[in-house]
Design an enzyme around this catalytic site. Structure first.
Site, short mmCIF file in Angstrom:
data_model
loop_
_atom_site.label_atom_id
_atom_site.label_comp_id
_atom_site.label_asym_id
_atom_site.label_seq_id
_atom_site.Cartn_x
_atom_site.Cartn_y
_atom_site.Cartn_z
CD GLU A 51 -3.02 1.54 -7.85
OE1 GLU A 51 -3.29 0.64 -7.06
OE2 GLU A 51 -3.89 2.27 -8.37
CG ASP B 57 -3.43 3.33 -2.96
OD1 ASP B 57 -3.14 3.60 -4.14
OD2 ASP B 57 -4.42 3.77 -2.38
CG ASP C 234 -6.32 5.33 1.40
OD1 ASP C 234 -6.07 6.02 0.41
OD2 ASP C 234 -7.21 5.61 2.22
#
Lengths: 168, 168
Positions: B67, B7, B140
């Site tokens: 991502e 992420d 996260d």
């Protein structure tokens, strides 16, 4: 003082090395790294990173100046330019070379004394300030030289101000 | 099959390593890399790059899933996320590990079967699918695990489709 200027892009990344001797600016080298359209983003970034490390090793710049767009035209292009910037900043940081970022307006203001000048005006001023017969090609290389010149000019002005301060 | 999910962020970068054993998903490790607010962008990127290389070396993932926001809320955050993505893609590419990018909608759709689910719903499904007592912390890390699970699920579905094709 030797500066490596970078005009970041994941398709084409311009670079330009400029040295200042007193008030003179001297072109050392410039060019553009072009990535393959068939490569994945990871492969492109890997190629750009390795090539930039080679350029840094070859020319041993004292500083690296990277163009940082203030407002990208859209989120997709901002993501791509962000990626290319990251590679430039990382390549410099792994070699412990200080980096500086300049917006296009700062570059234009510094190189042509006019923040809204055209790309062609900037390129012509790059040619004149480096004492060249022709505008460096490709355009990405000329743009990268403009960033390097902008940074050298900023340093020069800071030094003048510092000397002025010492006198007072 | 072992996947490192990421992420990306230049302030906090979440990571999560997940392994699939037949239909079971197993958490190997997860966490978040946090950069210093006092560091320059170059120093932050350098720290994230070196830490990610260590994580890759420690856990030897077969693939890396990152991502990729489809539309960033503004150009400034798109530039920052682009920088963080670049570091993740580069770290994988230098180790010749294939990378895949997923939008938040793809991750949500894959992990919760609903593309507009909330962050909390995604995190709860991450907990259930990994058979954990608590939602992994920080957020996260849980988000990075969701990206890894999304990629493992995509691979699983592709394999099922391929087998189906062989039967016909």
């Amino acid at each position: 003082m030797r500066v490596l200027g970078i005009d970041p892009g994941t398709v084409t990344m311009g670079y330009g090395v400029v040295e200042s001797h007193n008030d003179n600016l001297v072109l050392i080298d410039c060019g553009a790294l072009v990535t393959s359209g068939r490569s994945t983003m990871g492969e492109r970034l890997c190629y750009l990173y390795r090539e930039l490390l080679c350029i840094i090793e070859n020319y041993q710049p004292d500083m690296v100046a990277v163009e940082q767009p203030f407002v990208a035209s859209n989120a997709r292009s901002a993501l791509a330019i962000g990626k290319a910037q990251a590679i430039a900043l990382l390549a410099a940081a792994t070699q412990s070379i200080p980096t500086h970022e300049y917006t296009p307006t700062q570059v234009k203001q510094s190189v042509t004394n006019y923040g809204a000048s055209s790309k062609e005006q900037v390129q012509e001023m790059v040619r004149l300030q480096l004492g060249l017969k022709e505008i460096p090609q490709p355009n990405d290389a000329a743009d990268a030289l403009a960033v390097a010149i902008c940074h050298l000019r900023e340093i020069h002005l800071s030094e003048l101000l510092a000397r002025q301060g010492e006198k007072q």
